[in-house]
Design a protein around this motif. Structure first.
Motif, PDB file in Angstrom:
ATOM      1  N   ALA A   4       0.815  -1.093   0.046  1.00 23.42           N
ATOM      2  CA  ALA A   4       0.034  -0.055   0.024  1.00 23.42           C
ATOM      3  C   ALA A   4       0.878   1.248   0.064  1.00 23.42           C
ATOM      4  CB  ALA A   4      -0.883  -0.094   1.129  1.00 23.42           C
ATOM      5  N   VAL A   5       0.231   2.312  -0.564  1.00 28.11           N
ATOM      6  CA  VAL A   5       1.069   3.489  -0.529  1.00 28.11           C
ATOM      7  C   VAL A   5      -0.003   4.675   0.624  1.00 28.11           C
ATOM      8  CG1 VAL A   5       1.442   3.447  -2.779  1.00 28.11           C
ATOM      9  CG2 VAL A   5      -0.561   4.478  -2.224  1.00 28.11           C
ATOM     10  N   PRO A   6       0.785   5.619   1.060  1.00 28.13           N
ATOM     11  CA  PRO A   6       0.119   6.543   1.919  1.00 28.13           C
ATOM     12  C   PRO A   6      -1.073   7.196   1.288  1.00 28.13           C
ATOM     13  CG  PRO A   6       2.419   6.686   2.171  1.00 28.13           C
ATOM     14  CD  PRO A   6       2.192   5.822   0.837  1.00 28.13           C
ATOM     15  N   ASP A   8      -3.272   9.749   3.019  1.00 31.94           N
ATOM     16  CA  ASP A   8      -3.374  10.735   4.164  1.00 31.94           C
ATOM     17  C   ASP A   8      -4.818  11.370   3.873  1.00 31.94           C
ATOM     18  OD1 ASP A   8      -1.319   9.862   5.514  1.00 31.94           O
ATOM     19  OD2 ASP A   8      -0.218  11.518   4.580  1.00 31.94           O
ATOM     20  N   ARG A  15      -3.205   3.834   5.301  1.00 32.38           N
ATOM     21  CA  ARG A  15      -2.262   3.261   3.754  1.00 32.38           C
ATOM     22  C   ARG A  15      -3.383   2.414   2.812  1.00 32.38           C
ATOM     23  NH1 ARG A  15       2.910   3.568   3.767  1.00 32.38           N
ATOM     24  NH2 ARG A  15       3.102   1.774   2.565  1.00 32.38           N
ATOM     25  N   TYR A  16      -3.301   2.643   1.537  1.00 33.39           N
ATOM     26  CA  TYR A  16      -4.159   2.028   0.630  1.00 33.39           C
ATOM     27  C   TYR A  16      -3.601   1.397  -0.533  1.00 33.39           C
ATOM     28  CZ  TYR A  16      -8.499   1.565  -2.110  1.00 33.39           C
ATOM     29  OH  TYR A  16      -9.684   1.199  -2.922  1.00 33.39           O
TER      30      TYR A  16
END
Length: 83
Positions: A4-6, A8, A15-16
């Motif tokens: 996942a990536v942040p 925000d 994270r998604y």
């Protein structure tokens, strides 16, 4: 799916990746992974702790899509998964 990536814009520490969001648990017990959704008048949340120790889902009929409603449902999920 948990690569996942942040994200925000979804909330602090979230994270998604590939349909799953990882959300930190306020009790310090790591994170839970799940998905949420909704249509006008209804919201859902489902998730499980990283090790699979706990899993839960929440569905609610709501009058508003206000951020406070989403925050409250997230709190319900975190409380259930931290116990």
């Amino acid at each position: 799916m948990r690569t996942a990536v942040p994200a925000d814009d979804l909330g602090p520490g979230i994270r998604y990746g590939l349909g799953l969001a990882g959300m930190p648990l306020p009790c310090g017990d790591g994170a839970y992974w799940g998905h949420s959704g909704g249509i006008p008048g209804h919201q859902t949340r489902a998730g499980a702790t990283e090790g699979g120790r706990r899993a839960t889902s929440v569905a609610a009929t709501v009058e508003s899509s206000a951020p406070a409603v989403s925050k409250h449902l997230g709190s319900v999920m975190a409380t259930a998964l931290c116990r």
